[in-house]
Design a protein around this motif. Structure first.
Motif, PDB file in Angstrom:
ATOM      1  N   ASN C  19       0.824  -1.205   0.000  1.00  0.00           N
ATOM      2  CA  ASN C  19       0.000   0.000   0.000  1.00  0.00           C
ATOM      3  C   ASN C  19       0.855   1.251   0.000  1.00  0.00           C
ATOM      4  O   ASN C  19       0.581   2.202  -0.738  1.00  0.00           O
ATOM      5  CB  ASN C  19      -0.909   0.012   1.222  1.00  0.00           C
ATOM      6  CG  ASN C  19      -2.267  -0.549   0.865  1.00  0.00           C
ATOM      7  OD1 ASN C  19      -2.663  -0.477  -0.286  1.00  0.00           O
ATOM      8  ND2 ASN C  19      -2.955  -1.128   1.840  1.00  0.00           N
ATOM      9  N   PHE C  22       2.237   1.766  -3.285  1.00  0.00           N
ATOM     10  CA  PHE C  22       1.219   2.259  -4.218  1.00  0.00           C
ATOM     11  C   PHE C  22       0.973   3.751  -4.029  1.00  0.00           C
ATOM     12  O   PHE C  22       0.916   4.511  -4.989  1.00  0.00           O
ATOM     13  CB  PHE C  22      -0.102   1.501  -4.039  1.00  0.00           C
ATOM     14  CG  PHE C  22      -1.218   2.118  -4.823  1.00  0.00           C
ATOM     15  CD1 PHE C  22      -1.322   1.885  -6.189  1.00  0.00           C
ATOM     16  CD2 PHE C  22      -2.129   2.974  -4.226  1.00  0.00           C
ATOM     17  CE1 PHE C  22      -2.315   2.480  -6.919  1.00  0.00           C
ATOM     18  CE2 PHE C  22      -3.125   3.576  -4.966  1.00  0.00           C
ATOM     19  CZ  PHE C  22      -3.221   3.314  -6.312  1.00  0.00           C
ATOM     20  N   TYR C  23       0.841   4.152  -2.777  1.00  0.00           N
ATOM     21  CA  TYR C  23       0.499   5.562  -2.555  1.00  0.00           C
ATOM     22  C   TYR C  23       1.640   6.467  -2.975  1.00  0.00           C
ATOM     23  O   TYR C  23       1.401   7.560  -3.520  1.00  0.00           O
ATOM     24  CB  TYR C  23       0.111   5.798  -1.098  1.00  0.00           C
ATOM     25  CG  TYR C  23      -1.284   5.293  -0.830  1.00  0.00           C
ATOM     26  CD1 TYR C  23      -2.357   5.840  -1.527  1.00  0.00           C
ATOM     27  CD2 TYR C  23      -1.537   4.266   0.073  1.00  0.00           C
ATOM     28  CE1 TYR C  23      -3.645   5.363  -1.326  1.00  0.00           C
ATOM     29  CE2 TYR C  23      -2.807   3.790   0.284  1.00  0.00           C
ATOM     30  CZ  TYR C  23      -3.865   4.342  -0.412  1.00  0.00           C
ATOM     31  OH  TYR C  23      -5.128   3.883  -0.230  1.00  0.00           O
ATOM     32  N   ALA C  26       1.350   6.587  -6.693  1.00  0.00           N
ATOM     33  CA  ALA C  26       0.188   7.376  -7.093  1.00  0.00           C
ATOM     34  C   ALA C  26       0.470   8.856  -6.915  1.00  0.00           C
ATOM     35  O   ALA C  26       0.142   9.680  -7.789  1.00  0.00           O
ATOM     36  CB  ALA C  26      -1.029   6.961  -6.269  1.00  0.00           C
ATOM     37  N   ALA C  29       2.668  10.024  -9.629  1.00  0.00           N
ATOM     38  CA  ALA C  29       1.940  10.099 -10.901  1.00  0.00           C
ATOM     39  C   ALA C  29       1.077  11.348 -10.950  1.00  0.00           C
ATOM     40  O   ALA C  29       1.068  12.089 -11.937  1.00  0.00           O
ATOM     41  CB  ALA C  29       1.081   8.845 -11.079  1.00  0.00           C
ATOM     42  N   ILE C  30       0.345  11.598  -9.844  1.00  0.00           N
ATOM     43  CA  ILE C  30      -0.596  12.725  -9.866  1.00  0.00           C
ATOM     44  C   ILE C  30       0.153  14.045  -9.941  1.00  0.00           C
ATOM     45  O   ILE C  30      -0.207  14.941 -10.735  1.00  0.00           O
ATOM     46  CB  ILE C  30      -1.519  12.653  -8.641  1.00  0.00           C
ATOM     47  CG1 ILE C  30      -2.481  11.469  -8.804  1.00  0.00           C
ATOM     48  CG2 ILE C  30      -2.302  13.939  -8.493  1.00  0.00           C
ATOM     49  CD1 ILE C  30      -3.213  11.095  -7.556  1.00  0.00           C
ATOM     50  N   ALA C  33       1.583  14.474 -13.343  1.00  0.00           N
ATOM     51  CA  ALA C  33       0.524  14.763 -14.317  1.00  0.00           C
ATOM     52  C   ALA C  33       0.086  16.212 -14.206  1.00  0.00           C
ATOM     53  O   ALA C  33      -0.091  16.915 -15.213  1.00  0.00           O
ATOM     54  CB  ALA C  33      -0.662  13.828 -14.091  1.00  0.00           C
ATOM     55  N   VAL C  52       4.930  10.114 -15.453  1.00  0.00           N
ATOM     56  CA  VAL C  52       3.591   9.549 -15.277  1.00  0.00           C
ATOM     57  C   VAL C  52       3.518   8.150 -15.874  1.00  0.00           C
ATOM     58  O   VAL C  52       3.019   7.209 -15.248  1.00  0.00           O
ATOM     59  CB  VAL C  52       2.517  10.453 -15.929  1.00  0.00           C
ATOM     60  CG1 VAL C  52       1.138   9.856 -15.735  1.00  0.00           C
ATOM     61  CG2 VAL C  52       2.565  11.836 -15.349  1.00  0.00           C
ATOM     62  N   LEU C  53       4.061   8.007 -17.083  1.00  0.00           N
ATOM     63  CA  LEU C  53       3.981   6.716 -17.745  1.00  0.00           C
ATOM     64  C   LEU C  53       4.745   5.651 -16.966  1.00  0.00           C
ATOM     65  O   LEU C  53       4.285   4.507 -16.839  1.00  0.00           O
ATOM     66  CB  LEU C  53       4.512   6.824 -19.173  1.00  0.00           C
ATOM     67  CG  LEU C  53       3.729   7.760 -20.092  1.00  0.00           C
ATOM     68  CD1 LEU C  53       4.381   7.838 -21.463  1.00  0.00           C
ATOM     69  CD2 LEU C  53       2.291   7.298 -20.242  1.00  0.00           C
ATOM     70  N   VAL C  56       2.661   4.643 -14.048  1.00  0.00           N
ATOM     71  CA  VAL C  56       1.566   3.745 -14.462  1.00  0.00           C
ATOM     72  C   VAL C  56       2.104   2.335 -14.655  1.00  0.00           C
ATOM     73  O   VAL C  56       1.487   1.343 -14.243  1.00  0.00           O
ATOM     74  CB  VAL C  56       0.893   4.277 -15.746  1.00  0.00           C
ATOM     75  CG1 VAL C  56      -0.077   3.252 -16.304  1.00  0.00           C
ATOM     76  CG2 VAL C  56       0.170   5.571 -15.445  1.00  0.00           C
ATOM     77  N   THR C  59       2.360   0.762 -11.427  1.00  0.00           N
ATOM     78  CA  THR C  59       1.038   0.324 -10.961  1.00  0.00           C
ATOM     79  C   THR C  59       0.682  -1.032 -11.549  1.00  0.00           C
ATOM     80  O   THR C  59       0.114  -1.894 -10.880  1.00  0.00           O
ATOM     81  CB  THR C  59      -0.030   1.356 -11.371  1.00  0.00           C
ATOM     82  OG1 THR C  59       0.492   2.642 -11.139  1.00  0.00           O
ATOM     83  CG2 THR C  59      -1.292   1.167 -10.582  1.00  0.00           C
ATOM     84  N   ILE C  62       2.275  -3.698  -9.571  1.00  0.00           N
ATOM     85  CA  ILE C  62       1.562  -3.974  -8.323  1.00  0.00           C
ATOM     86  C   ILE C  62       0.332  -4.829  -8.589  1.00  0.00           C
ATOM     87  O   ILE C  62      -0.038  -5.691  -7.796  1.00  0.00           O
ATOM     88  CB  ILE C  62       1.174  -2.648  -7.633  1.00  0.00           C
ATOM     89  CG1 ILE C  62       2.434  -1.948  -7.174  1.00  0.00           C
ATOM     90  CG2 ILE C  62       0.229  -2.895  -6.477  1.00  0.00           C
ATOM     91  CD1 ILE C  62       2.184  -0.628  -6.527  1.00  0.00           C
TER      92      ILE C  62
END
Lengths: 772, 99, 178
Positions: C19, C22-23, C26, C29-30, C33, C52-53, C56, C59, C62
């Motif tokens: 987790n 992941f965060y 993320a 990425a955000i 972006a 960003v790519l 992804v 992700t 994961i």
């Protein structure tokens, strides 16, 4: 693709499973013509003809197989009927039962067209599902999730073929007429600049019509319905350089859209009413078993009626059909007489239980369908009196005859309606192609009054076939139209001893009037075209064999097809084999009606034929024809070139006050009187000896002539041109103003369009989330 | 782990992509924003594929990647053409669609 | 690698670590972006897109979709990014900052994007509020993906190759100098 409903255990013909080939062939021809047509020596016509010939052969084989199966499965339909109808209460007949249990049960083959969504807990439709199995040497653990099996998607749509008497009949009619029209067209549109395009669309139309005919689901029906509409649009506007033609094409398309809304709503209602099923079979079964409430069925039937009104040219949405005559004549024969326009009638037959139960046809005396049909057949017939254009006469006659079919179905005379559809296709196609041949001779004019007359001397073949077609349309025994018309009139159940589904007095009267009127206006058209003196410029000539041969074939069909459904009394009287009676009913009906409409409350009954009714109706038709004949004979005696007693009547009736019109009409009547009397006085013998007789005759002639002309003109001018066209125009101008308003939004900025698109999508999503 | 983690990430990236498409003037930047949107969709596809323990999600993500490659190729060709004709790739200037 | 990633998730601690990964991914990425759509330098924007790519792709790892992750890096980072950079160069973008990259009315775009996000967020929350990923995830192996593509999805696959060919020809036709 895997078969979902090939449930028939009985080994039935290869043809039934592969009947999809019949629409597929012209569809393939369409693609081939489009891509390679222009490079071929005959510009693509040969592909179209080859495909339609093959399709026709397949259709004929299917027809014979079907007839053979029917013959094998029972001695006579009466037993089958009693087995199901009288046998009891609400048997939802299992239509997928083996061949022979229920005669004429449809043979349905369906494949999943596409499916959307899966069950929530359904993990996979993995590799195994489609029969590919475990790859050799593959390790099991990668396929932990692959124990799924081929189950249907949560929402799936099937596409399939439905073979029963009704669709087989249509397969035969469509391929037959289409074949003849293809051959005819090679001469008729020869040298046209869009010759290849023409044949491509002819093929596409044939394919779409056959696709629609074979529909097993309502969705497929809608797709086919719209496809034939598009082809009709393209072919009406074939010569689109002429503004009138492209206007006519647009009018046909837009008018049909109005009805299509009804179709969509009706089918949607049925979809939800039938537990979310598009299957025609399910819908019909549920309608019969009473699983759908009568009110729902009624609303659905009313919506579907709107579709029928537009597609099959019923009042008040019929106005596009006469305008559609702007297209090439073979197209008019194929699309706007024999096949596409009967799509509505066909759809009623396909979903007959919905209409039968929804409108409460059994035991009724009038309903929406019968009323619209009756109105259409009388109204269309009246309009046919005032046309100058031979194709428009035929167009209004088609409107009128389509009304007849709808009338028949509305009265519960299913077989009669279908039979009339069948016979009408042949003789009306014959008439249209005849009109095309005439116009070919008269330098592409369709104006009977200006450019025709006396053509019987110049074009004997066309004349003979046209006369046969006319007699068949007018219902002169023993030609095709007589048998089907007679059955419809019998089906009303009004005449003593006929015992129909109800007592349809008003529709019956409409039908009788139309029977007389049809003979009258066709006599007028025939006189103006073929009798009297030639009024055109150059010498007309008979058309070539590619035009006359289809005419002869169609005319001979118009003679013989009526014998497919002779009443048993007639067969007995002529000492023919008893099996010859009611063959058409035998072949076409069982699946359509008897097995469906079996509930006691909605009991379907067959009317009994009546000799006296046949005699009276025929006498009416012959009498009306004779009166008109006399009218023109007198006129000819007075002035060989005249086409009516006064000239330019239409231009001299302005839509002014009613008083003026009455005056005008009186004026008109005066002329008519003078003309008739003047004509009568030319024969001294007649004046001397038959004074009384002539006067009565004159009075009758005048009454018939003036009433029908006035009424026809009134309907044409005010209802047809005023109300209906006015509505169409109003919607057009509204759209135009709206367009002006929206024009401001068209800034050309792609960003702005994207903003609007995403914004609208957001709103839609929000609506779906919060409102549903 | 929640399914929503991935879905929310995808949704946020999607919205950022939409914002980019709507506000950027430069044609190449618009194309980049579209790539962002496609990637957001791909996350969804793969996440649902993993959630259902099913391969089709990943397969479709692969298809989308291939389609995106084609889209970028044609899109850049169009941008180049616009640039060659107008000496600018400002999409706001390409407005001959105006009605 | 993905197998390892997924195995760690089987334990509570492992899931917790996953987790956190992941965060972080993320968030990266955000932020990247957001920078991509707001920066006023075209080259920077393309580099942010690169980030960003990659995120992804991480992700996908994961989620156990190793082949998709690999393809993401190969095709997107390797090919599409290069293509985009070519686009930047061929259109002679400034290498430094530019002033005129955005439209004037940015708030409309922001409003549309925000409302879209709100609607999507609401529906996701309502629809999948407490739906957990399956605990015993197995990685979707490349071999299985290949089987799937070349059996079940063979027709779309072939159609896709035609599409790529068409795009190739189309791009050449559109961009060629006459």
């Amino acid at each position: 693709m895997f078969l979902l409903a090939a449930e028939e255990a009985a080994a039935h013909s290869w043809l039934y499973d592969n009947v999809w080939l019949i629409p597929a062939l012209p569809a393939a021809a369409f693609v081939l013509i489009l891509f390679f047509g222009k490079r071929l020596p005959n510009k693509g016509a040969e592909i179209g003809i080859a495909a339609i010939v093959t399709a026709f052969i397949l259709a004929v084989l299917t027809t014979f197989t079907w007839i053979g199966d029917i013959a094998d499965s029972g001695a006579h339909s009466e037993e089958a009927h009693s087995l199901v109808v009288d046998g009891g209460e609400a048997i939802p007949v299992d239509l997928t039962a083996e061949e022979g249990e229920v005669r004429g049960a449809p043979i349905i083959n369906e494949v999943e067209w596409f499916g959307i969504g899966t069950d929530a807990n359904r993990a996979t439709l993995g590799t195994e599902a489609n029969g590919h199995g475990e790859p050799a040497g593959g390790e099991g653990d990668t396929h932990a999730d692959s124990d799924g099996h081929a189950e249907k998607s949560a929402f799936s749509i099937s596409i399939g073929t439905w073979v029963d008497g009704q669709s087989v009949m249509m397969l035969f009619v469509v391929t037959f007429i289409s074949l003849l029209v293809h051959i005819y067209s090679t001469d008729y549109v020869n040298g046209d600049r869009r010759y290849t395009h023409y044949f491509a669309f002819l093929s596409l139309f044939t394919a779409s019509m056959l696709f629609m005919v074979l529909s097993s689901s309502t969705l497929q029906l809608i797709v086919g319905w719209e496809l034939v509409g598009v082809c009709s649009f393209a072919l009406i506007g074939h010569w689109w350089e002429d503004q009138a033609n492209s206007d006519a094409a647009l009018k046909a398309f837009l008018t049909n859209r109005v009805g299509d809304i009804g179709l969509l709503i009706g089918m949607t209602i049925l979809y939800f009413a039938a537990d979310q099923s598009f299957s025609i079979k399910t819908i019909n079964e549920m309608a019969v078993a009473g699983d759908i409430s009568k009110g729902t069925l009624q609303i659905a039937a009313l919506c579907l009626m709107a579709a029928v009104m537009s597609k099959s040219g019923q009042f008040i949405l019929h106005t596009w059909l006469p305008d559609a005559m702007a297209g090439p004549t073979p197209v008019s024969a194929l699309i706007h007489a024999a096949t596409m326009v009967v799509a509505g009638v066909y759809m009623i037959g396909r979903l007959y239980p919905v209409f039968f139960v929804g409108f409460g046809i059994a035991g009724g005396s009038i309903n929406v369908m019968a009323f619209i049909g009756g109105l259409t057949c009388v109204g269309g017939g009246l309009l046919a009196f005032v046309q100058r254009d031979i194709k428009k006469v035929l167009a209004y006659s088609t409107v009128s005859q389509l009304g007849y079919m709808v009338l028949a179905l509305g009265m519960g005379a299913y077989t009669a309606g279908m039979f009339h559809l069948f016979t009408h296709a042949f003789f009306k196609a014959c008439l249209f192609l005849g009109a095309g041949s005439v116009s070919h001779a008269c330098h592409h004019s369709f104006d009977m009054k200006a450019d025709m007359g006396g053509l019987r001397k110049y074009m004997p073949t066309t004349f003979a076939t046209f006369m046969i077609g006319t007699a068949a349309l007018a219902g002169i025994p023993p030609l095709a139209g007589f048998w089907s018309k007679d059955e419809i009139l019998v089906g009303a159940g009004v005449w003593p001893g006929t015992e129909g589904n109800g007592t349809y007095t008003i529709p019956f009267i409409f039908g009788m009037i139309t029977a007389a009127m049809t003979a009258a206006y066709m006599t007028r058209a025939v006189w103006l075209t073929f009798f009297g003196d030639y009024r055109g410029h150059e010498e007309p000539h008979e058309s070539g064999p590619r035009i006359t041969v289809p005419l002869v074939i169609l005319a001979s069909m118009a003679v013989v097809v009526g014998f497919f459904n002779m009443p048993s009394g007639f067969v007995k009287a002529l000492r023919l084999p008893e099996g010859w009676a009611h063959k058409f009913e035998d072949w076409v009906e069982p699946a359509g009606v008897a097995t469906f409409v079996s509930k006691e409350a909605n009991k379907f009954t067959h009317a009994k034929p009546s000799l006296s009714l046949a005699v009276v109706a025929t006498a009416l038709a012959v009498g009306a024809g004779f009166l008109v004949w006399n009218y023109y004979k007198r006129l000819y005696a007075m002035d060989p070139k005249a086409t009516e007693y006064t000239n330019g009547m239409a231009s001299r009736i302005p839509p002014l006050a009613a008083g003026h019109r009455v005056l005008e009409n009186k004026y008109y009547l005066d002329h008519l009187y003078t003309g008739v009397i003047a004509g009568g006085t030319k024969g001294p013998l007649a004046r001397a000896a038959n004074w009384t007789n002539q006067n009565i005759l004159d009075g009758l002639v005048n009454a018939v002539g003036s009433t029908s002309v006035v009424a026809g003109r009134f309907i044409y001018r005010f209802i047809d041109q005023g109300v209906v066209d006015g509505t169409v125009n109003a919607s057009g101008s509204t759209a135009s103003r709206l367009g002006q308003l929206l024009r401001g939004m068209q800034s050309g900025q792609v960003r702005q369009y994207a903003t609007l698109m995403f914004g609208a999508a957001t709103v839609l999503v929000a609506v779906f989330i919060f409102a549903v | 782990m929640f399914l929503n983690q991935f879905l929310f990430l995808a949704a946020i990236l999607f919205c950022i992509g939409v914002y980019g498409v709507l506000t950027r003037k430069n044609g190449v930047l618009v194309l980049m924003s579209i790539e962002l949107i496609l990637n957001a969709v791909n996350i969804n596809l793969v996440a649902f594929g993993a959630f259902h323990q099913h391969l089709s999600g990943q397969v479709f993500a692969l298809f989308v990647i291939a389609v995106a490659a084609a889209e970028v190729g044609v899109g850049l060709a169009i941008v180049l053409l616009i640039y060659r004709n107008r000496r600018s790739i400002n999409v706001a200037e390409a407005n001959i669609l105006k009605g | 690698m993905t197998y390892l990633v997924l195995q760690t998730q089987l334990t509570d601690t492992g899931e917790w670590i996953a987790n956190i990964f992941f965060y972080i991914i993320a968030a990266v990425a955000i932020v990247a972006a957001l920078r991509m759509v707001t920066t006023n330098n075209v080259v920077h924007a393309s580099l942010y897109l690169l980030v960003v790519l990659s995120a992804v792709a991480a992700t996908y790892v994961i989620l156990g979709a190793e082949f998709a992750a690999a393809t993401q890096i190969l095709v997107y980072l390797g090919a599409i990014m290069v293509l985009l950079l070519f686009g930047v160069m061929l259109t002679r973008a400034k290498i430094g900052a530019e002033t005129d990259l955005d439209h004037d009315q940015k708030w409309i775009g922001a409003l549309v994007a925000a409302s879209l996000g709100a609607v999507m967020g609401y529906s996701l929350w309502e629809g999948f509020g407490d739906v957990r990923m399956p605990a015993d995830q197995v990685p979707q192996r490349t071999e299985a993906v290949a089987d799937e593509i070349f059996s079940t999805y063979i027709v779309p696959f072939e159609a896709l190759s035609v599409l790529l060919l068409a795009a190739l020809i189309g791009a050449v036709v559109v961009a060629r100098r006459d």
